[in-house]
Write a protein that holds these residues in place. Structure first.
Motif, short mmCIF file in Angstrom:
data_model
loop_
_atom_site.label_atom_id
_atom_site.label_comp_id
_atom_site.label_asym_id
_atom_site.label_seq_id
_atom_site.Cartn_x
_atom_site.Cartn_y
_atom_site.Cartn_z
N PRO A 186 -4.33 64.71 82.71
CA PRO A 186 -3.51 65.50 81.71
C PRO A 186 -2.22 64.74 81.33
CG PRO A 186 -3.35 66.51 83.93
CD PRO A 186 -4.40 65.26 83.78
N THR A 187 -1.71 64.90 80.06
CA THR A 187 -0.48 63.99 80.00
C THR A 187 0.49 65.00 79.07
OG1 THR A 187 0.59 62.06 79.03
CG2 THR A 187 -1.15 62.82 77.92
N LEU A 188 1.50 64.48 78.44
CA LEU A 188 2.35 65.23 77.67
C LEU A 188 3.35 64.38 76.94
CD1 LEU A 188 5.29 65.23 79.47
CD2 LEU A 188 4.20 67.26 80.73
N THR A 189 3.99 64.85 76.01
CA THR A 189 4.86 63.97 75.04
C THR A 189 6.19 64.20 75.58
OG1 THR A 189 3.04 64.42 73.46
CG2 THR A 189 5.30 63.31 72.83
N LEU A 190 6.89 62.84 76.04
CA LEU A 190 8.36 63.41 76.39
C LEU A 190 9.32 63.44 75.28
CD1 LEU A 190 8.61 60.48 79.37
CD2 LEU A 190 8.28 63.08 79.42
N TRP A 286 15.03 57.80 85.37
CA TRP A 286 14.59 59.06 85.14
C TRP A 286 15.11 59.90 83.90
CZ3 TRP A 286 11.08 59.51 89.28
CH2 TRP A 286 11.10 58.60 90.35
N LEU A 287 14.09 60.71 83.57
CA LEU A 287 14.41 61.54 82.13
C LEU A 287 14.30 63.11 82.76
CD1 LEU A 287 14.88 61.85 79.08
CD2 LEU A 287 12.26 62.14 78.88
N GLY A 288 15.28 63.97 82.72
CA GLY A 288 15.05 65.23 82.97
C GLY A 288 16.23 66.19 82.69
N VAL A 289 16.17 67.22 83.03
CA VAL A 289 17.16 68.33 82.89
C VAL A 289 18.00 68.31 84.27
CG1 VAL A 289 17.72 70.71 82.42
CG2 VAL A 289 15.74 69.58 81.43
N PRO A 290 19.47 68.41 83.94
CA PRO A 290 19.98 68.33 85.24
C PRO A 290 19.98 69.79 86.23
CG PRO A 290 21.50 67.60 83.56
CD PRO A 290 20.43 67.81 82.98
N GLY A 339 10.06 62.31 83.31
CA GLY A 339 10.07 61.06 82.84
C GLY A 339 10.47 60.12 83.99
N MET A 340 9.75 58.87 84.01
CA MET A 340 9.82 57.81 84.82
C MET A 340 9.93 56.45 84.28
SD MET A 340 8.13 57.80 88.59
CE MET A 340 8.47 56.37 89.80
N ASN A 341 10.82 55.81 83.90
CA ASN A 341 10.80 54.55 83.25
C ASN A 341 9.94 54.75 81.86
OD1 ASN A 341 12.04 53.21 85.46
ND2 ASN A 341 10.25 52.96 86.57
N GLY A 342 10.21 55.83 81.12
CA GLY A 342 9.96 55.81 80.09
C GLY A 342 8.60 56.39 79.66
N ALA A 343 8.05 56.85 80.94
CA ALA A 343 6.49 57.45 80.67
C ALA A 343 6.56 58.68 81.46
CB ALA A 343 5.61 56.59 81.42
N PRO A 344 5.53 59.68 81.04
CA PRO A 344 5.49 60.89 81.94
C PRO A 344 5.48 60.56 83.51
CG PRO A 344 4.17 61.18 80.03
CD PRO A 344 4.71 59.66 80.02
#
Ligand SMILES: Nc1nc2c(c(=O)[nH]1)N[C@H]1C(S)=C(S)[C@@H](COP(=O)(O)O)O[C@H]1N2
Ligand SMILES: [Mo]
Length: 507
Positions: A186-190, A286-290, A339-344
């Motif tokens: 499974p994947t998702l679009t960041l 990392w990409l995320g919500v605080p 996200g981690m280094n630009g990928a889910p």
């Protein structure tokens, strides 16, 4: 073992193998984690006392899981062999042994924190298939009526029965495994970050070969968790709940999370189980919500600064992790990361969402496959590692590691480079010193600082002279405190001491 007992033992082993394989296939179709070997393995992991676990991780590293599964398999096969061996004398004893074996597997599966309604089914399949197969094999392979007749002349019938059972077990178990590994992940679009970070400053990589790259590729990122099978979470079915002592409980699905403004953060993550000089550390964007913003939605908008308050986070696989509430509310930007280094997030690293808390070891701040965050007090609920006597204050210790030259290598004499990485998340690295044998401490050149939560590369040119040399390194953190030389084991709150290696310079 005489050949007299070898045949019945082989029947027992093959019957158990076919039963286990059938159970694995049924588990793959219904509830993969309830496959007998996995369920027993997971229970063994959870029941293993901390010192034994430390020893296993220290001795086998990340091969500890295959070794564990292998050991469970060997013990099971020994019991199965015993069931076969006693079969000619007592059908009852043999059947009871197989029931015991499969009963344990069933109990292990049903008692998993994530057990579903069908968790008992694979073990039942193993019992039925195992017992019936043993009956059939015994009838075909052992001369009828007497346990004492000479069973040493392998007839075609025997070979076909035993070989066929083995082949069937391999085929059935193999298809179960193929099913487990099957479907496209499974994947998702960041989403794009609303506050993107600029590119990393030049010079974070000092350009010396042999030093760990500043950014760790996702595929090379260390993996530490108790999951024998990394959970496969369907983002469409995933949700995050924030509950406990909060003014209002909130639950959100993946779309709502992804629609929340996202930030990027450069954070080095490491494991408390890392020995001095060990490999369990990596760095990612990392990409995320605080977490601060998510907790505010639940009505917690000020930091009560009460050290007795924690967030008990729960993973889809039942793991629980305690994080001090303050660390998730203060300005360090702990994240619910997607996200981690630009990928889910890769599945092994917590897809679709995990915690990342700067400055804390992963076991108190980096819950993977995150699904619930419960605000509570430390004395009201305790997390997995807390129950195993690990510290609740998991602040990262200052450490430096020599990456090059490699320990115990032989290198040619002349100009070379000693280099590695150093970290002290939340405080940053101010300097690194290197000492060759009993010489002076010499100050290493540092890579550009990318932030207090990031590790730093360092290197020192060295004119290597023939002979054996000890190389030693120590870091000074951003508060001016020199890394302690006092040695401590990873348990209970992180290893300390100076990393040193020996190298031989050839003449
Ligand atoms: N669900 C879950 N999350 C977990 C763990 C775990 O066992 N289960 N281990 C923790 C530990 S001890 C560490 S060091 C980090 C490791 O994260 P990584 O595997 O992505 O490097 O995850 C943390 N999160
Ligand atoms: Mo860890």
């Amino acid at each position: 073992m005489s050949s007299r007992s070898a045949l019945p033992a082989a029947c027992g082993i093959l019957a158990a193998a076919l039963g286990t394989a059938a159970a694995h296939l049924v588990a793959a179709l219904t509830s993969p984690a309830s496959s007998p070997v996995l369920a027993v393995g997971s229970q063994v992991i959870d029941a293993t006392p901390t010192p034994v676990k430390e020893w296993a991780v220290g001795t086998f590293g990340t091969a500890d899981k295959p070794i564990l599964i292998g050991s469970v398999a060997v013990v099971s096969l020994l019991l199965a062999a015993l069931a076969g061996t006693v079969r000619p004398r007592s059908r009852l004893a043999s059947t009871l042994l197989l029931l015991l074996l499969t009963g344990l597997a069933g109990a292990a599966a049903v008692l998993r924190p994530t057990a579903d309604d069908l968790a008992w089914l694979p073990a039942l399949v193993a019992a039925v298939v195992g017992i019936l197969t043993l009956d059939l094999l015994v009838a075909r392979v052992l001369p009828s009526g007497s346990a004492h007749a000479d069973p040493t002349h392998p007839t075609r019938r025997r070979v076909v029965a035993l070989g066929g059972t083995g082949a069937a077990a391999l085929a059935i178990g193999g298809s179960g495994q193929a099913l487990v590994a099957r479907s496209a992940p499974p994947t998702l679009t960041l989403p794009r970050p609303t506050r993107p970070l600029p590119a990393l400053p030049k010079g974070v990589d000092v350009g010396k070969s042999g030093i760990s790259p500043f950014v760790t590729a996702n595929a090379d990122f260390y993996r530490i968790d108790t999951a024998l099978l990394a959970p496969r979470v369907d983002p469409g079915e995933w949700s995050l709940t924030i509950d406990g002592d909060v003014p209002r409980e909130v639950t959100m699905g993946i779309d709502e999370l992804l629609a929340t403004p996202m930030v990027e953060r450069d954070i080095t993550l490491n494991c408390v189980s890392n020995e001095v000089g060990g490999p369990y550390i990596g760095h990612a964007r990392w990409l995320g919500v605080p977490t601060r913003e998510l907790l505010a939605r639940a009505g917690l908008d000020t930091d009560p600064r009460d050290p007795d308050l924690q967030v008990l986070s729960t993973s889809t696989d039942g793991m629980t992790i305690s994080t001090p509430l303050s660390a998730l509310l203060d300005d360090r930007d702990a994240l619910v990361a997607v996200g981690m280094n630009g990928a889910p997030l890769p599945r092994e690293h917590g897809f679709p969402a995990r915690l990342v808390t700067p400055g804390l070891y992963g076991f108190v701040g980096a819950t993977k496959w995150l699904t619930r965050m419960t605000v509570t007090r430390y004395d009201a609920a305790s997390a997995y590692w807390t129950d195993r006597d690990w510290a609740t204050d998991g602040r990262v210790r200052t450490q430096a590691r020599i990456d090059t030259p490699r320990a115990l290598r032989r290198i040619p004499p002349g100009r070379t480079v000693i280099g590695g990485v150093a970290w002290a998340q939340r405080r940053g690295i101010e300097r690194v010193d290197v000492r060759v044998d009993d010489g002076e401490w010499r100050r290493a050149t540092l890579g550009t600082e990318a932030g207090v939560d990031c590790w730093r590369q360092w290197f020192l040119p060295w004119d290597a002279t023939p002979g054996r040399h000890d190389l030693r390194v120590r870091a000074t953190d951003g508060t001016g405190e020199v890394q302690t030389r006092q040695e401590a084991t990873p348990f209970p709150s992180g290893a300390t001491g100076w990393h040193s290696i020996a190298v031989t310079v050839t003449d």
